[in-house]
Design an enzyme around this catalytic site. Sequence first.
Site, PDB file in Angstrom:
ATOM      1  N   ARG A 178      12.080  -6.338   4.688  1.00 22.86           N
ATOM      2  CA  ARG A 178      11.876  -4.626   4.346  1.00 22.86           C
ATOM      3  C   ARG A 178      13.036  -4.004   5.804  1.00 22.86           C
ATOM      4  O   ARG A 178      12.926  -3.952   7.045  1.00 22.86           O
ATOM      5  CB  ARG A 178       9.560  -4.629   5.084  1.00 22.86           C
ATOM      6  CG  ARG A 178      10.670  -2.802   4.955  1.00 22.86           C
ATOM      7  CD  ARG A 178       8.837  -2.412   5.208  1.00 22.86           C
ATOM      8  NE  ARG A 178       7.243  -2.680   5.953  1.00 22.86           N
ATOM      9  CZ  ARG A 178       6.530  -2.177   6.453  1.00 22.86           C
ATOM     10  NH1 ARG A 178       5.816  -2.070   5.040  1.00 22.86           N
ATOM     11  NH2 ARG A 178       5.841  -2.860   7.226  1.00 22.86           N
ATOM     12  N   ARG A 199       0.656  -9.007  13.384  1.00 27.24           N
ATOM     13  CA  ARG A 199       0.047  -8.244  12.655  1.00 27.24           C
ATOM     14  C   ARG A 199      -0.921  -8.958  12.329  1.00 27.24           C
ATOM     15  O   ARG A 199      -2.209  -8.226  11.647  1.00 27.24           O
ATOM     16  CB  ARG A 199       0.745  -7.863  12.139  1.00 27.24           C
ATOM     17  CG  ARG A 199       1.080  -6.197  12.897  1.00 27.24           C
ATOM     18  CD  ARG A 199       3.019  -5.783  12.760  1.00 27.24           C
ATOM     19  NE  ARG A 199       2.573  -5.243  11.325  1.00 27.24           N
ATOM     20  CZ  ARG A 199       3.662  -4.419  10.195  1.00 27.24           C
ATOM     21  NH1 ARG A 199       4.526  -5.508  10.661  1.00 27.24           N
ATOM     22  NH2 ARG A 199       3.047  -4.963   9.441  1.00 27.24           N
ATOM     23  N   ARG A 218      -8.621   0.836   9.428  1.00 31.24           N
ATOM     24  CA  ARG A 218      -8.351  -0.608   9.691  1.00 31.24           C
ATOM     25  C   ARG A 218     -10.097  -1.492  10.528  1.00 31.24           C
ATOM     26  O   ARG A 218      -9.784  -2.547  10.518  1.00 31.24           O
ATOM     27  CB  ARG A 218      -7.531  -1.015  10.603  1.00 31.24           C
ATOM     28  CG  ARG A 218      -5.483  -0.630   9.604  1.00 31.24           C
ATOM     29  CD  ARG A 218      -4.752  -0.603  10.824  1.00 31.24           C
ATOM     30  NE  ARG A 218      -3.965  -0.970   9.994  1.00 31.24           N
ATOM     31  CZ  ARG A 218      -2.693  -1.500   9.998  1.00 31.24           C
ATOM     32  NH1 ARG A 218      -2.903   0.565   9.216  1.00 31.24           N
ATOM     33  NH2 ARG A 218      -1.936  -1.383   9.648  1.00 31.24           N
ATOM     34  N   LYS A 273       1.026  -1.062   0.388  1.00 34.28           N
ATOM     35  CA  LYS A 273      -0.284   0.204   0.092  1.00 34.28           C
ATOM     36  C   LYS A 273       1.043   1.141   0.357  1.00 34.28           C
ATOM     37  O   LYS A 273       0.389   2.541  -0.831  1.00 34.28           O
ATOM     38  CB  LYS A 273      -1.010  -0.400   1.034  1.00 34.28           C
ATOM     39  CG  LYS A 273      -2.534  -0.987   1.732  1.00 34.28           C
ATOM     40  CD  LYS A 273      -2.633  -0.651   2.135  1.00 34.28           C
ATOM     41  CE  LYS A 273      -2.314  -0.807   4.226  1.00 34.28           C
ATOM     42  NZ  LYS A 273      -1.663  -2.454   4.340  1.00 34.28           N
ATOM     43  N   ARG A 277      12.045  -1.819  10.803  1.00 32.89           N
ATOM     44  CA  ARG A 277      11.139  -1.582  11.803  1.00 32.89           C
ATOM     45  C   ARG A 277      10.384  -2.265  13.397  1.00 32.89           C
ATOM     46  O   ARG A 277      10.796  -3.271  12.581  1.00 32.89           O
ATOM     47  CB  ARG A 277       9.625  -1.483  11.024  1.00 32.89           C
ATOM     48  CG  ARG A 277       9.339   0.212  10.058  1.00 32.89           C
ATOM     49  CD  ARG A 277       8.842   0.076   9.879  1.00 32.89           C
ATOM     50  NE  ARG A 277       6.840  -0.718  10.597  1.00 32.89           N
ATOM     51  CZ  ARG A 277       5.656  -0.311   9.477  1.00 32.89           C
ATOM     52  NH1 ARG A 277       5.719   0.348   8.691  1.00 32.89           N
ATOM     53  NH2 ARG A 277       4.755  -1.278  10.074  1.00 32.89           N
TER      54      ARG A 277
HETATM   55  P1  AMP Z   1       1.198   0.653   9.788  1.00 30.63           P
HETATM   56  O1  AMP Z   1       2.818   1.526   9.068  1.00 30.63           O
HETATM   57  O2  AMP Z   1       0.120   0.649   8.330  1.00 30.63           O
HETATM   58  O3  AMP Z   1       1.927  -1.192   9.291  1.00 30.63           O
HETATM   59  O4  AMP Z   1       0.746   0.649  10.672  1.00 30.63           O
HETATM   60  C1  AMP Z   1       2.000   0.299  12.141  1.00 30.63           C
HETATM   61  C2  AMP Z   1       0.806   0.554  13.450  1.00 30.63           C
HETATM   62  O5  AMP Z   1       0.769   1.833  13.515  1.00 30.63           O
HETATM   63  C3  AMP Z   1       0.100  -0.790  13.174  1.00 30.63           C
HETATM   64  O6  AMP Z   1       0.419  -1.853  12.942  1.00 30.63           O
HETATM   65  C4  AMP Z   1      -1.184  -0.353  13.830  1.00 30.63           C
HETATM   66  O7  AMP Z   1      -0.397  -0.541  15.664  1.00 30.63           O
HETATM   67  C5  AMP Z   1      -0.896   1.373  14.402  1.00 30.63           C
HETATM   68  N1  AMP Z   1      -1.446   1.958  13.145  1.00 30.63           N
HETATM   69  C6  AMP Z   1      -1.578   2.859  11.917  1.00 30.63           C
HETATM   70  N2  AMP Z   1      -2.306   2.575  11.238  1.00 30.63           N
HETATM   71  C7  AMP Z   1      -3.414   2.251  12.333  1.00 30.63           C
HETATM   72  C8  AMP Z   1      -5.126   2.229  12.527  1.00 30.63           C
HETATM   73  N3  AMP Z   1      -6.197   2.700  11.200  1.00 30.63           N
HETATM   74  N4  AMP Z   1      -5.873   1.793  13.520  1.00 30.63           N
HETATM   75  C9  AMP Z   1      -5.339   1.638  14.943  1.00 30.63           C
HETATM   76  N5  AMP Z   1      -4.018   1.155  14.376  1.00 30.63           N
HETATM   77  C10 AMP Z   1      -3.369   2.156  13.191  1.00 30.63           C
END
Ligand code: AMP
Length: 220
Positions: free
Chosen positions: A127, A173, A88, A13, A162
């Site tokens: 990554r 996740r 999400r 994404k 990360r």
């Molecule tokens: P991402 O970079 O999108 O994979 O997000 C990393 C982490 O941020 C996720 O595993 C969640 O802990 C938190 N996070 C990001 N976006 C959301 C969301 N829309 N709702 C809840 N937690 C989020």
Amino acid sequence: MRIVLLGAPGSGKGTQAQRLVRVHGVPQVSTGDLLREAVAQGSPLGQRVKAVMESGALVDDSTMLAVIRERLARPDAGHGFILDGFPRTIAQAEALQSLLAEIGRPLEAVVLMKVNQELLFRRLTGRRTCRTCGRVFNIYSAPPPVPPPCDGRCTAPDLFQRPDDSEATIGRRLEVYQAQTQPLIDYYRRARLLREVDAEGDLDAVATRLAAVLKDVRAI
Ligand code: AMP
């Protein structure tokens, strides 16, 4: 262009959103990036979400709503946005719908990026991000240039993984995605907004397929 990119962690994404930004000039709104920035700054929000993020769980809906509301109110989102990592949960999707209805600017499309589980795992474990320029590499499929420079933007890639890309957290996740985010597929299908893209394979090929399913969405 007002769209959502939907898909599991590692479905590409963020990478595809960055390309769409270059083509269409609307901002990528990545809630993960916004939260990581808050953590890096040590802000009250960052301090509150750090442990949850590192565990691979989701941050609570009301916090996320406040984050997205503030971000979408910034002037650069006035002509549209590419949402990456939000919504999400069904509650987030419903809140987003009301927020956009209030300002009379509903979503135009939601694109599901489809990738098989094995490839997701490989993409996430491989990554690495350059601390200096923010560019994302993959030690398996898109390794950083050797020797540097790193894409001309920094002189020596200083790569980090990360914390939530550790093998232990990736499994969590992906489970969280299945339990809490996958229901959005039906939600948006029923809303007649869902489009699906095969997100496996070459980045350029995915970008071409993505452009094809978005061809009727206005650029701005
Ligand atoms: P991402 O970079 O999108 O994979 O997000 C990393 C982490 O941020 C996720 O595993 C969640 O802990 C938190 N996070 C990001 N976006 C959301 C969301 N829309 N709702 C809840 N937690 C989020």
